[in-house]
Scaffold this motif. Structure first.
Motif, PDB file in Angstrom:
ATOM      1  N   ALA A 135       3.241   0.357   3.113  1.00  0.00           N
ATOM      2  CA  ALA A 135       3.172  -0.822   3.966  1.00  0.00           C
ATOM      3  C   ALA A 135       2.969  -2.056   3.096  1.00  0.00           C
TER       4      ALA A 135
ATOM      5  N   GLU B 189     -13.042 -14.281  10.421  1.00  0.00           N
ATOM      6  CA  GLU B 189     -13.459 -14.384  11.819  1.00  0.00           C
ATOM      7  C   GLU B 189     -14.971 -14.351  11.967  1.00  0.00           C
TER       8      GLU B 189
ATOM      9  N   ARG C 137     -12.375  -2.812   5.578  1.00  0.00           N
ATOM     10  CA  ARG C 137     -11.169  -2.794   6.405  1.00  0.00           C
ATOM     11  C   ARG C 137     -11.409  -1.980   7.670  1.00  0.00           C
TER      12      ARG C 137
ATOM     13  N   ILE D 242       0.852  -1.189   0.000  1.00  0.00           N
ATOM     14  CA  ILE D 242       0.000   0.000   0.000  1.00  0.00           C
ATOM     15  C   ILE D 242       0.879   1.226   0.000  1.00  0.00           C
TER      16      ILE D 242
ATOM     17  N   LEU E 258       1.323  -5.455   2.920  1.00  0.00           N
ATOM     18  CA  LEU E 258       0.279  -6.185   3.642  1.00  0.00           C
ATOM     19  C   LEU E 258       0.563  -7.682   3.603  1.00  0.00           C
TER      20      LEU E 258
ATOM     21  N   HIS F 283      -8.628 -16.604  14.873  1.00  0.00           N
ATOM     22  CA  HIS F 283      -7.657 -16.590  15.965  1.00  0.00           C
ATOM     23  C   HIS F 283      -7.754 -17.862  16.787  1.00  0.00           C
TER      24      HIS F 283
ATOM     25  N   PRO G  51      -0.832 -14.079  13.943  1.00  0.00           N
ATOM     26  CA  PRO G  51      -1.023 -13.016  14.914  1.00  0.00           C
ATOM     27  C   PRO G  51      -1.793 -11.833  14.324  1.00  0.00           C
ATOM     28  N   SER G  52      -2.304 -11.000  15.221  1.00  0.00           N
ATOM     29  CA  SER G  52      -3.019  -9.805  14.772  1.00  0.00           C
ATOM     30  C   SER G  52      -2.087  -8.936  13.933  1.00  0.00           C
ATOM     31  N   GLY G  53      -2.599  -8.442  12.834  1.00  0.00           N
ATOM     32  CA  GLY G  53      -1.810  -7.563  11.986  1.00  0.00           C
ATOM     33  C   GLY G  53      -0.879  -8.303  11.055  1.00  0.00           C
ATOM     34  N   SER G  54      -1.021  -9.618  10.969  1.00  0.00           N
ATOM     35  CA  SER G  54      -0.091 -10.379  10.139  1.00  0.00           C
ATOM     36  C   SER G  54      -0.493 -10.360   8.659  1.00  0.00           C
ATOM     37  N   GLY G  55      -1.708  -9.966   8.367  1.00  0.00           N
ATOM     38  CA  GLY G  55      -2.102  -9.863   6.962  1.00  0.00           C
ATOM     39  C   GLY G  55      -3.153 -10.881   6.543  1.00  0.00           C
ATOM     40  N   LYS G  56      -3.858 -11.456   7.482  1.00  0.00           N
ATOM     41  CA  LYS G  56      -4.865 -12.483   7.170  1.00  0.00           C
ATOM     42  C   LYS G  56      -6.032 -11.887   6.382  1.00  0.00           C
ATOM     43  N   SER G  57      -6.584 -10.788   6.939  1.00  0.00           N
ATOM     44  CA  SER G  57      -7.714 -10.147   6.247  1.00  0.00           C
ATOM     45  C   SER G  57      -7.275  -9.669   4.868  1.00  0.00           C
ATOM     46  N   SER G  58      -6.083  -9.086   4.807  1.00  0.00           N
ATOM     47  CA  SER G  58      -5.585  -8.572   3.532  1.00  0.00           C
ATOM     48  C   SER G  58      -5.540  -9.680   2.491  1.00  0.00           C
TER      49      SER G  58
END
Ligand SMILES: Nc1ncnc2c1ncn2[C@@H]1O[C@H](COP(=O)(O)OP(=O)(O)OP(=O)(O)O)[C@@H](O)[C@H]1O
Ligand SMILES: [Mg+2]
Lengths: 243, 411
Positions: free
Chosen positions: A29, A179, B408, A23, A31, A216, A50-57
């Motif tokens: 960044a 999730e 997001r 991005i 992702l 998670h 972990p949180s912020g690791s890029g799963k949603s991305s």
């Protein structure tokens, strides 16, 4: 678990090759980076990390909501990066669907109407057929009595099941869930999960589907056929199945 | 029901109060536009028709536009003429009846001769200036409304006594004369004759009613001291708007100055154009303001529905479908507003038509209203177009939204 842990062979329903998403902006960044990943028909895959690791991305890229900076996403064998915005939307409508942590139902519409929304957009069925199918799906998720309720007249678990029903409306190839049980209590979570599990299993015989679920919850991940672990936007060596 | 329509309807219904405000905005715009147009064009048509009725469509007079050419000018290309006195020309149109016959041979309309003269009316010891018009009572009804404007007596009463006169109602009041009274007329060169008031006329235009009197042609000729005098030929054409061309033809054929009512009232008519321009500017501004309201509503709805738009697009709804939803919402507000506006405009026009209107120059009248479908269609079309445009920009913005940006942030 009685199911095999290895993926069934054949053409993958969804596949990424060297997918990287960067991005731009003030602070560029990354992702996800260098993702090679394939999901076969009939697979139930968990994505953990972990949180912020890029799963949603990753999920957005797989669902054609986002475009990779480099690399390619294949849906049912078709490359997607050169497709127009409308063609990607059309592919989403017919073959892919999402379930999010938040239900994202249209608030003014009943459960029925929400489930019928993708069918109407696709326009393959007539009104009667759409209603019958929507009722069928809702009933199969235990919502037969709630079809005429609006989202604000239902519980969180019911809403999430309506969202799943909507995701099933056009009989997609792949369901992408981010999730889906994150906002639910353990009973509802279990319910949602077994619904998804059943979906994949029952579809294996004819129109095989795949489900990719970001979670998670390690207990949940353990119920998947396969687990993909992401750290800092990259796939790590598959963690050992702990069942 | 189509998907686009059902979503649009749901949005519109969910924001009932705002929808109503937007609808009222459009309705007010359309209503006032319709009413103003009805009033403006109504009064204009009324005024023109009064003008057309009160005056001959074309007046052929014994004047010429150019001084007569000097013989020397005919003979040489360039001449310089000093201290020339133009010879006295006997007033009047030469061979008036031959000219009338020749005009009548081709004219779609009617022709009548008349004598214009000035006189002082002496009655009860007082002198009042008036213009005395000699007419032919058999031809006059074909070229003017005088016969219908007689309020006491009749036009043919002019034949009743040897020197009969019809006074304008205002003039009669000014000098204090009634039907049956005898007034003394003093002509331009001091010739005096007495005449009997046989009738009164009333045009409704005060300036005419206070100054005009009618007699037989023969009486006016005696008053002017010139037998056989005809100094004006009046023409009424079937098509009042074509008077200009006919006047040109008459002038070309007779060489006498012939002025159409259009030419005589050019300044007034061009004032109407200015008035129309102002009207269109005001109406346009009203509709523009109304469309700002629509823009505002659609903007608000798209803003509030950002998440729903993201959902619809993430499901795979194409951008054009999303755009259609919001343009349709704007159009629904527009259509409802236009229909309400038509009703409002019609009601206001009716109301305006009841208003008594007093003018120092005219008799009291009701405001003239023109009910024209064109006004309604035009105002409706402009309002709908404005609504569509007002909806289009927020709709386009909504349709171009990237669902991933919203999802997001929300999950
Ligand atoms: N628009 C953005 N601009 C910059 N960085 C972003 C943007 N969106 C996400 N990120 C960053 O990208 C990384 C991956 O985000 P992502 O939402 O995919 O994580 P995640 O694995 O789903 O986390 P979680 O489990 O908390 O949901 C995070 O570090 C996040 O801060
Ligand atoms: Mg996430």
């Amino acid at each position: 678990m009685s199911l095999p842990a290895t993926a069934p062979q054949g053409r993958p329903l969804i596949e990424t090759r060297g997918v990287t998403r960067v991005i731009g902006g003030d602070i560029p960044a990354t992702l996800v980076a260098g993702i090679d990943f394939a999901v076969q028909p009939g697979e139930f895959v968990a994505v953990t990390g972990p949180s912020g690791s890029g799963k949603s991305s990753l999920l957005y890229l797989l669902g054609l909501l986002d475009k990779p900076t480099t690399g390619e996403v294949y849906v049912d064998g078709k490359a997607t990066s050169e497709l127009s915005e409308d063609a990607r939307a059309a592919l989403r409508l017919s073959s892919l669907s999402f379930v999010f942590q938040f239900h994202f139902l249209l608030p003014e519409f009943t459960a029925m109407d929400n489930v019928m929304l993708p069918m109407r957009a696709l326009g393959k069925l007539n009104d009667k057929e759409m209603q019958a199918r929507a009722l069928d799906i809702l009933a199969s998720l235990g919502l037969g009595d709630h079809a005429r309720k609006r989202p604000d007249q239902m519980s969180g678990g019911q809403r999430q099941r309506v969202a799943i029903a909507r995701a099933l409306a056009n009989d997609p190839l792949v369901i992408l869930a981010d999730e889906p049980t994150g906002n639910l209590d353990t009973v509802s979570s279990g319910q949602v999960l077994s619904i998804m599990r059943n979906l994949v299993d029952s579809s294996r015989t004819d129109h095989a589907k795949a489900i990719i679920i970001v979670t998670h919850d390690l207990d949940l991940a353990a119920k998947a056929d396969r687990r993909v672990h992401i750290v800092d936007g990259r796939i790590e060596a598959p963690a050992p199945q702990d069942d | 029901m189509s998907l686009v329509l059902s979503i649009a309807l749901t949005h519109i219904r969910a924001r009932l109060r705002q929808t109503l405000v937007g609808l009222l905005g459009v309705a007010t715009g359309v209503g006032f536009s319709v009413m103003m147009a009805a009033l403006m064009e109504g009064s204009q048509r009324d005024f023109v028709s009064q003008l057309v009725d009160a005056l001959p469509h074309i007046s052929v007079s014994d004047q010429r536009r150019e001084p007569p050419p000097q013989p020397a000018e005919d003979a040489f290309d360039a001449v310089e003429i000093h201290g020339l006195t133009t010879p006295v020309i006997r007033p009047g149109i030469k061979n008036p009846y031959a000219i009338i016959a020749s005009i009548e041979s081709w004219l779609p309309g009617a022709v009548a001769p008349s004598v214009q003269s000035k006189a002082v009316l002496r009655f009860a010891g007082r002198d009042t200036a008036a213009s005395v018009v000699g007419i032919d009572p058999r031809r006059e009804p074909n070229v003017s409304k005088l016969a219908t404007q007689i309020v006491a007596g009749s036009l043919n009463d002019l034949y009743k006594s040897s020197n009969a006169i019809i006074l304008g109602s205002g003039l009669a009041k000014r000098i204090g004369a009634r039907v049956g009274n005898s007034v003394t007329m003093v002509g331009g060169n001091g010739r005096t004759m007495s005449a009997t008031v046989v009738a009164l006329s009333r045009t409704g235009v005060n300036q005419l009613d206070e100054n005009q009197a009618h007699t037989l042609i023969k009486t006016a000729q005696i008053l002017a001291g010139q037998t056989g005098l005809v100094n004006e030929i009046r023409v009424r054409t079937h098509d009042a708007m074509g008077a200009r061309e006919i006047a040109q033809r008459i002038e070309a054929e007779t060489r006498y100055k012939s002025v159409s009512w259009l030419e005589a009232n050019e300044d007034l008519l061009s004032a109407f154009q200015v008035r129309n321009f102002i009207m269109f500017a005001v109406v346009g501004a009203i509709l523009l303001v109304a469309s700002f309201g629509t823009y505002n509503i659609i903007s608000t709805i798209t803003h509030e529905k950002t998440r729903d738009i993201a959902i619809m697009k993430s499901l795979g709804m194409p951008a054009r479908t999303v755009r259609r939803i919001f343009v349709l919402e704007a159009l629904m507000i527009g259509v409802m507003g236009v229909i309400a506006g038509w009703a409002l405009g019609y009601a206001m026009s009716l109301g305006m038509g009841q208003v008594e209107f007093k003018s120092p120059f005219m008799d009291a009248t009701r405001l003239p209203i023109l009910y024209s479908p064109t006004h309604y269609l035009l105002a409706g079309a402009v309002a709908l177009a404005a609504s569509a445009i007002a909806g289009f920009f927020p709709a386009r913005k909504a349709a171009s939204l990237q669902p991933v940006d919203i999802i997001r942030g929300a999950s």
